[in-house]
Design a protein around this motif. Structure first.
Motif, mmCIF file in Angstrom:
data_model
loop_
_atom_site.group_PDB
_atom_site.id
_atom_site.type_symbol
_atom_site.label_atom_id
_atom_site.label_comp_id
_atom_site.label_asym_id
_atom_site.label_seq_id
_atom_site.Cartn_x
_atom_site.Cartn_y
_atom_site.Cartn_z
ATOM 1 N N GLY A 57 -0.136 -1.032 -5.776
ATOM 2 C CA GLY A 57 0.388 -0.319 -4.620
ATOM 3 C C GLY A 57 0.835 1.097 -4.933
ATOM 4 N N PHE A 58 1.112 1.384 -6.203
ATOM 5 C CA PHE A 58 1.526 2.737 -6.590
ATOM 6 C C PHE A 58 0.333 3.677 -6.760
ATOM 7 C CE2 PHE A 58 5.386 0.433 -7.903
ATOM 8 C CZ PHE A 58 6.347 1.250 -7.334
ATOM 9 N N ALA A 59 -0.897 3.163 -6.621
ATOM 10 C CA ALA A 59 -2.096 4.007 -6.712
ATOM 11 C C ALA A 59 -2.436 4.559 -5.332
ATOM 12 C CB ALA A 59 -3.264 3.197 -7.260
ATOM 13 N N THR A 70 0.810 -1.220 0.000
ATOM 14 C CA THR A 70 0.000 0.000 0.000
ATOM 15 C C THR A 70 0.841 1.267 0.000
ATOM 16 O OG1 THR A 70 -1.715 -1.181 1.228
ATOM 17 C CG2 THR A 70 -1.866 1.220 1.180
ATOM 18 N N LEU A 71 1.945 1.273 0.745
ATOM 19 C CA LEU A 71 2.736 2.495 0.899
ATOM 20 C C LEU A 71 3.716 2.734 -0.253
ATOM 21 C CD1 LEU A 71 3.414 2.495 4.748
ATOM 22 C CD2 LEU A 71 1.735 3.815 3.462
ATOM 23 N N LEU A 72 3.650 1.914 -1.285
ATOM 24 C CA LEU A 72 4.456 2.196 -2.476
ATOM 25 C C LEU A 72 4.080 3.546 -3.076
ATOM 26 C CD1 LEU A 72 4.644 -1.269 -4.297
ATOM 27 C CD2 LEU A 72 6.571 0.058 -3.403
ATOM 28 N N PHE A 73 2.809 3.923 -2.953
ATOM 29 C CA PHE A 73 2.380 5.234 -3.449
ATOM 30 C C PHE A 73 3.115 6.354 -2.732
ATOM 31 C CE2 PHE A 73 -0.378 8.957 -2.717
ATOM 32 C CZ PHE A 73 -0.425 9.429 -4.010
ATOM 33 N N VAL A 74 3.330 6.194 -1.429
ATOM 34 C CA VAL A 74 4.045 7.214 -0.664
ATOM 35 C C VAL A 74 5.488 7.321 -1.135
ATOM 36 C CG1 VAL A 74 4.765 7.930 1.644
ATOM 37 C CG2 VAL A 74 2.544 6.848 1.311
ATOM 38 N N ALA A 75 6.107 6.168 -1.418
ATOM 39 C CA ALA A 75 7.480 6.181 -1.936
ATOM 40 C C ALA A 75 7.546 6.905 -3.273
ATOM 41 C CB ALA A 75 8.000 4.756 -2.076
ATOM 42 N N LEU A 76 6.565 6.660 -4.144
ATOM 43 C CA LEU A 76 6.526 7.328 -5.444
ATOM 44 C C LEU A 76 6.290 8.825 -5.290
ATOM 45 C CD1 LEU A 76 6.376 7.329 -8.548
ATOM 46 C CD2 LEU A 76 3.937 6.755 -8.348
ATOM 47 N N LEU A 77 5.308 9.195 -4.468
ATOM 48 C CA LEU A 77 4.992 10.607 -4.260
ATOM 49 C C LEU A 77 6.181 11.341 -3.640
ATOM 50 C CD1 LEU A 77 2.837 12.849 -4.319
ATOM 51 C CD2 LEU A 77 2.152 12.115 -2.018
#
Length: 448
Positions: free
Chosen positions: A209-211, A75-82
């Motif tokens: 997870g990137f969403a 789930t927190l892959l989006f946070v890493a991307l952002l």
């Protein structure tokens, strides 16, 4: 020794008086070609971005990514991307500030703000560097313990030796510092490539997870880890570091030369930060695939993660690769944090000391509290401490971001290289988002 802080007497505007040169002993020491193919000139700027990228994959980031991956899966892959997108924007502003004004961020704050404000910002920057160093000292010491069995106390002492490593490499030339960092980054990338192949994650879940998801903000525990990832990714000391090391390039003083330098420096940092995203995502993916899917949702200790990789993945080499990558990250991060500490102290305080003494002082300021905390906590509680340091960094971030955005948006300070309006708008949105998330985190703690 000059310890004055604040605006120098007679300073009427940045464009009438450039800075005194960040990292004076290596300032403008890397030659830039004046002719030939553009790609050859671009190569002269290849390097500083990778020193910056080191701060985006330090041991503190490992702790938050492992905790986030084991607890919440992908789930927190989006946070890493952002966080990485934010980093690309902010680091491009650092290069713009340095090239346009001849100042690093610390010098810019000193020259722009009244003495009390400048002193406050200096103290906050030092707190951020101490928090950074705690994470890096712990990570390096754990890496040495995992690979060689060294006690944490001895590992802490070993990390202090990076002062002499920097002195030796810079004596050879700043390019040697960059070569050392890039070589270790290559080792880290190889280690994670092999580990991801071993773990064989669910790639459809990885992509999902990137969403973005509302749960990241609504769940206090997830927000705490998300802010830890943000603090571990967009780090205050990196903004000071980049604005200093960009000036190691002898890019000239004319507007066309500065425009070209800005273009190449931005390209360098963007490519390097894309590599950092791959490493950060790999850490989280590894934790999610190895721990979360097997029901081990409370893994946060780096040592515990190391010990569980072999039985979970079925490969004896997996924990070795993990330990090697962690050690490389720790070594890289201590080198760049020491450079950032030098930039902050010289920029705010105008220290005039011999290079070896400057680095020793800035290193001791950071490593003494880091060593004390590490020895006090020992093996127990290192995960909580690592995550806490990253949240502290996130809370400090606004005090570096808002001045950076303000300076680069000012035509009076930046001249023709002032940031375009669209970039200023994006940067302001990033600054407000970071500040807003920090306010929510504090509110959750106060009213929980």
């Amino acid at each position: 020794m000059d310890l004055r802080v604040g605006r120098p007497k007679g300073e009427t505007g940045w464009l009438t008086s450039v800075g005194e040169g960040s990292l004076a002993d290596v300032h403008r020491t890397v030659a830039v070609r004046r002719g030939g193919a553009p790609w050859r000139r671009a190569l002269a700027f290849f390097g500083p971005g990778y020193l910056v990228a080191v701060g985006y994959m330090d041991p503190g980031n490992w702790a938050t990514s492992i905790a986030g991956g084991s607890a919440f899966g992908y789930t927190l892959l989006f946070v890493a991307l952002l966080s990485n997108i934010m980093a690309i924007v902010l680091q491009s502003l650092c290069a713009r500030l340095a090239i346009a004004s001849g100042r690093d961020l610390a010098q810019a704050c000193r020259d722009a703000y009244p003495r009390p404000v400048a002193v406050t910002l200096w103290l906050l920057a030092e707190i951020a560097i101490i928090a950074t160093d705690i994470a890096e000292v712990i990570g390096t010491a754990i890496g040495l313990n995992l690979i060689f069995g060294l006690p944490l106390e001895i590992g802490v002492v070993v990390t202090a030796l990076d002062v002499f490593l920097i002195l030796y490499l810079q004596k050879l030339g700043f390019r040697w510092v960059e070569a050392f960092i890039i070589a270790l980054l290559g080792v880290i990338a190889v280690c994670f490539t092999v580990q991801i192949a071993m773990v064989d994650p669910d790639w459809s879940a990885v992509i999902a997870g990137f969403a973005p998801t509302r749960e990241i903000v609504s769940n206090p525990e997830m927000l705490y880890l998300a802010l830890g990832i943000l603090g571990a990714t967009v780090m205050p000391h990196n903004l000071y570091l980049h604005s200093g090391i960009v000036q190691t390039r002898a890019y000239g003083e004319t507007l066309p030369e500065k425009r070209e330098a800005l273009r190449f420096a931005t390209l360098d940092s963007t490519l390097a930060l894309m590599l950092a995203l791959l490493v950060n995502a790999s850490i989280l993916i590894l934790a999610a695939a190895a721990f979360h899917t097997s029901g081990r949702t409370e893994i946060a200790e780096l040592g515990e993660a190391h010990d569980l990789l072999a039985p979970l993945l079925g490969f004896a080499v997996a924990p070795v690769l993990f330990g090697v990558a962690l050690l490389c990250c720790g070594l890289n991060s201590t080198v760049t944090a020491t450079l950032a500490g030098q930039i902050v102290m010289e920029g705010f305080l105008r220290l005039r000391l011999a290079p070896w003494l400057r680095r020793l002082i800035t290193r001791l300021i950071a490593i003494i509290p880091a060593a004390g905390v590490t020895i006090w906590y020992g093996d127990a509680g290192t995960a909580e401490l690592l995550i806490l340091t990253q949240v502290v960094l996130s809370l400090q971030l606004s005090f570096a971001v808002f001045p950076l955005v303000t300076f680069t948006a000012s035509r009076a300070k930046m001249g023709e290289l002032v940031a375009p309006r669209w970039l200023v708008a994006v940067a302001v949105l990033i600054a407000v988002t970071i500040a807003g998330l920090n306010v929510k985190l504090l509110a959750d703690f106060v009213f929980a």
